[in-house]
Scaffold this active site. Structure first.
Site, short mmCIF file in Angstrom:
data_model
loop_
_atom_site.label_atom_id
_atom_site.label_comp_id
_atom_site.label_asym_id
_atom_site.label_seq_id
_atom_site.Cartn_x
_atom_site.Cartn_y
_atom_site.Cartn_z
N GLU A 167 38.44 35.15 28.76
CA GLU A 167 38.25 33.77 29.26
C GLU A 167 36.78 33.39 29.39
OE1 GLU A 167 40.71 33.53 32.79
OE2 GLU A 167 42.48 34.18 31.69
N HIS B 41 49.92 30.84 27.93
CA HIS B 41 50.47 30.27 29.17
C HIS B 41 50.78 28.80 28.88
CE1 HIS B 41 49.73 33.89 31.38
NE2 HIS B 41 48.45 33.89 31.04
N GLU C 73 49.96 37.10 26.70
CA GLU C 73 50.41 36.84 28.09
C GLU C 73 51.43 35.71 28.10
OE1 GLU C 73 47.09 36.20 30.77
OE2 GLU C 73 45.89 37.77 29.84
N ASP D 60 54.08 33.06 28.65
CA ASP D 60 55.10 32.51 29.54
C ASP D 60 55.11 31.00 29.33
OD1 ASP D 60 52.82 31.76 31.09
OD2 ASP D 60 53.13 33.39 32.51
N ASN E 118 40.14 37.58 24.58
CA ASN E 118 41.44 37.12 25.08
C ASN E 118 41.26 35.83 25.89
OD1 ASN E 118 44.30 37.76 25.56
ND2 ASN E 118 43.73 38.14 27.69
O1 G3I Z 1 46.00 42.69 46.08
C1 G3I Z 1 46.21 41.64 47.04
C2 G3I Z 1 47.06 42.16 48.18
O2 G3I Z 1 46.37 43.18 48.84
C3 G3I Z 1 47.40 40.99 49.10
O3 G3I Z 1 48.28 41.43 50.09
C4 G3I Z 1 48.04 39.86 48.34
C5 G3I Z 1 48.29 38.63 49.21
O4 G3I Z 1 48.45 37.46 48.43
O5 G3I Z 1 47.17 39.46 47.30
C6 G3I Z 1 46.91 40.50 46.38
O6 G3I Z 1 46.08 40.02 45.36
C7 G3I Z 1 46.71 39.20 44.39
C8 G3I Z 1 46.52 39.85 43.02
O7 G3I Z 1 47.01 39.01 42.01
C9 G3I Z 1 47.19 41.21 42.92
O8 G3I Z 1 48.56 41.08 43.09
C10 G3I Z 1 46.09 37.83 44.42
O9 G3I Z 1 46.41 37.19 45.62
C11 G3I Z 1 46.57 37.02 43.25
O10 G3I Z 1 45.86 35.79 43.20
C12 G3I Z 1 46.36 37.79 41.97
O11 G3I Z 1 46.84 36.96 40.92
C13 G3I Z 1 46.70 37.45 39.60
C14 G3I Z 1 45.79 36.54 38.80
O12 G3I Z 1 45.71 37.00 37.46
C15 G3I Z 1 44.38 36.49 39.36
O13 G3I Z 1 43.56 35.73 38.54
C16 G3I Z 1 48.07 37.48 38.97
O14 G3I Z 1 48.88 38.45 39.62
C17 G3I Z 1 47.97 37.81 37.48
O15 G3I Z 1 49.21 37.60 36.86
C18 G3I Z 1 46.96 36.89 36.81
O16 G3I Z 1 46.85 37.26 35.47
C19 G3I Z 1 45.95 36.49 34.68
C20 G3I Z 1 45.41 37.39 33.60
O17 G3I Z 1 44.84 38.54 34.16
C21 G3I Z 1 44.38 36.66 32.74
N1 G3I Z 1 44.95 35.44 32.21
C22 G3I Z 1 45.56 34.55 33.17
C23 G3I Z 1 46.62 35.29 33.99
C24 G3I Z 1 47.34 34.34 34.91
O18 G3I Z 1 46.47 33.82 35.87
#
Ligand code: G3I
Length: 418
Positions: A149, A226, A256, A258, A190
Site C-alpha cells: 500500500e 477488497h 486479499e 472479499d 501488494n
Molecule cells: O491485537 C489487538 C488486541 O490485543 C486487542 O484486544 C484488539 C481490540 O480491538 O485489537 C487487536 O488489534 C487488532 C488487529 O487487527 C489484530 O487483530 C486491531 O484492533 C485491528 O484494527 C486490526 O485490524 C487488521 C487490519 O489489517 C489493520 O490494518 C485486520 O485484522 C486485518 O484484516 C487487516 O488486513 C489488511 C491487510 O493487512 C492489508 N490490506 C488491507 C487489509 C484490510 O484492512
C-alpha cells in the site's frame, strides 16, 4: 527444499475433489487460499476444520501475525508466536503459505513510525527486520509482500516514514533488502483498488517500472481485491488491469479477496450479485496468463475485518456465519470447475507463452487438463463430465453424470459430478 518447488509439491492434485483449491489447481492456478485469523484457529473447531482442509484452501496467509507490530514490537526484540500459528497450521495440513508483510505504513510500531531517522539508520533498521523475519520463515513462503500500500487512494505516493526518509528510493531499497534476506522467495508489491484501473493503478504501474529501472528484483503484484457487491468491475476489465502488470514481466495474484455488501442483511438477489462478482474476479485470474492464484481474506462471515472498518457493511466472504456455503461459493466453484473441465486450447500453454516471468513450477502440465469426450445417456440426454454442474436452482443443463461419477448436491444452487 526450494520454496517454490515445495509449494508445487504441496499443491499437487493427488486426489481431486470438488473443493476450491483442488478445482483451482486443475484449472491451472497454483492455489486457492485464505487468510488465517490468529485469534480464531484455536478457539473454533469448525473454523479450524474448514481452514485446514487442503482440498479447499491450498495456501494460508497470516492475517496479522507477520506484520511489523507483531514481529518486532520493540526494537531488536523479535517474536514469532503469532506468525508461527499460520506457519505451523500450513505445515501440519500440507498447505502452502503467502507471507504478509514487510514495509507498510500501518501496523508499524511507533518506534519505527515516529522515529527520527537518517537514511543510514532507517536502512539498517529495515535490513535487520527483514533479515530476521524473512530469515525465520525462509523456505516456508511462496511469496512475501515486500511493500504494501505505497500508493494513496488518489494515486499520489502515500506519505509514510519510508517515503519521507528516502523519497521513492525506499521502493527499490525494500526489494533489494528483501532479496538479500531470502533470495528464493517471490517478492511482491501488494495494494488495493488496483482493480479499478484508475489513477492508483497507473501509479502502481509506475512503481513497478521504478523498481525495475533501479535494477531491483520484483516478481509479482498482488491485487488485494477488497471490493463491493454491485460495484466490482467486469471480468474483462479486471483482466485488462491485471495484464498491465503481466506486460511488465511480473506475475499477478488476487491476495486479499472479499466482496462486501454495503448494507445488511443482504437480499437474495444481492447474494446472487455477490456470487457473480466473485466469479468475475476469479474468472479474470483464469483468463490472464501470469495470474497465479487467488486468496480470500478469510472465508467465513463470522470473522472479517470489515464491520470494524465499515460500520453496517460486510458478509463479504464465501461461507456464512454458520459455516454454510453461500451462493458466492457456488459461483467460484463453478467458474473454476468450468475451466478445469473445459480449458480453452490456448490455456495449456499460457504460462510458457507468458511474458510474465511466471515461476517454473507453473508448468504447462499444471495448465493441461483433459476434457472427457461428451457422451449421452441411454435415454439420449447429455451426460455431464467430472467436476461439471449437474443440478441446482435454475440449472437447465445435464443432470446425469458420465460413469463412474455421480451427481452430488453441494447446496441448493449447485450439484456437481464427483
Ligand atoms: O491485537 C489487538 C488486541 O490485543 C486487542 O484486544 C484488539 C481490540 O480491538 O485489537 C487487536 O488489534 C487488532 C488487529 O487487527 C489484530 O487483530 C486491531 O484492533 C485491528 O484494527 C486490526 O485490524 C487488521 C487490519 O489489517 C489493520 O490494518 C485486520 O485484522 C486485518 O484484516 C487487516 O488486513 C489488511 C491487510 O493487512 C492489508 N490490506 C488491507 C487489509 C484490510 O484492512
Amino acid at each position: 527444499m526450494h520454496s517454490k518447488t515445495a509449494l508445487a509439491a504441496l499443491l499437487a492434485p493427488a486426489a481431486v475433489s470438488g473443493q476450491l483449491n483442488d478445482l483451482a489447481v486443475r484449472a491451472g492456478l497454483k492455489y486457492f487460499g485464505t487468510a488465517l485469523r490468529e485469534g480464531s484457529i484455536n478457539s473454533d473447531a469448525s473454523y479450524a476444520a474448514i481452514l485446514g482442509n487442503k482440498a479447499e484452501f491450498g495456501q494460508l496467509v497470516p492475517e496479522n501475525g507477520q506484520k511489523w507490530e507483531s514481529t518486532e514490537p520493540t526494537r531488536g526484540q523479535f517474536t514469532y508466536t503469532q506468525g508461527d500459528i499460520t506457519a505451523n497450521t500450513a505445515k501440519k495440513n500440507g498447505q502452502g503459505m503467502r507471507c504478509h508483510t514487510q514495509v507498510w505504513y500501518s501496523q508499524l510500531p511507533s518506534w519505527v513510525r515516529d522515529g527520527s531517522w537518517t537514511k543510514d539508520t532507517l536502512r539498517s533498521v529495515m535490513a535487520t527486520h527483514m533479515n530476521n523475519v524473512m530469515g525465520h520463515y525462509k523456505g516456508q513462503c511462496y511469496a512475501w509482500d515486500v511493500v504494501n500500500e505505497a500508493v494513496a487512494d488518489d494515486g499520489t505516493w502515500r506519505p509514510n516514514v519510508f517515503l519521507s526518509t528516502f523519497s521513492t528510493d525506499y521502493l527499490s531499497l525494500s526489494f533489494n533488502l528483501a532479496k538479500a534476506a531470502d533470495p528464493d522467495v517471490k517478492l511482491y508489491y501488494n495494494d488495493y483498488n488496483l482493480e479499478y484501473n484508475g489513477a492508483k493503478t497507473d501509479r502502481a504501474v509506475e512503481l513497478v517500472k521504478i523498481v525495475q529501472a533501479a535494477g531491483a528484483p520484483i516478481d509479482g503484484v498482488g491485487f488485494q481485491g477488497h471490493l463491493i457487491v454491485g460495484s466490482t468491475p467486469s471480468r474483462s476489465n479486471l483482466a485488462t488491469a491485471l495484464r498491465r502488470f503481466t506486460a511488465l514481466g511480473v506475475e499477478v495474484a488476487y491476495t486479499e479477496l472479499d466482496i462486501r455488501h454495503s448494507s445488511l442483511p443482504a437480499s437474495s438477489s444481492a447474494l446472487v450479485t455477490q456470487g457473480n462478482d466473485f466469479a468475475n474476479v476469479v474468472g479474470s485470474c483464469l483468463d490472464v496468463a501470469g495470474c497465479i492464484g487467488v486468496t480470500v481474506w478469510g472465508f467465513t462471515d463470522k470473522y472479517s475485518w470489515i464491520p470494524e472498518t465499515f460500520s453496517g457493511q460486510g458478509d463479504a466472504l464465501l461461507y456464512d456465519k454458520n459455516f454454510g456455503k453461500k451462493p458466492a461459493w457456488t459461483s467460484v466453484s463453478s467458474v473454476l470447475a468450468a475451466k478445469a473441465t473445459n480449458p480453452p486450447a490456448s490455456s495449456s500453454s499460457s504460462s510458457s507463452s507468458s511474458s510474465a516471468g511466471a515461476p517454473t513450477t507453473l508448468t504447462t502440465s499444471t495448465r493441461t487438463t483433459t476434457t472427457p469426450p461428451s457422451t449421452t445417456s441411454s435415454a439420449g440426454g447429455a451426460l455431464q463430465t467430472q467436476w461439471g454442474q449437474c443440478g441446482g436452482n435454475g440449472w437447465t443443463g445435464p443432470t446425469q453424470c458420465q460413469s463412474p461419477f455421480t451427481c452430488k448436491k453441494q447446496n441448493d444452487w449447485y450439484s456437481q459430478c464427483l
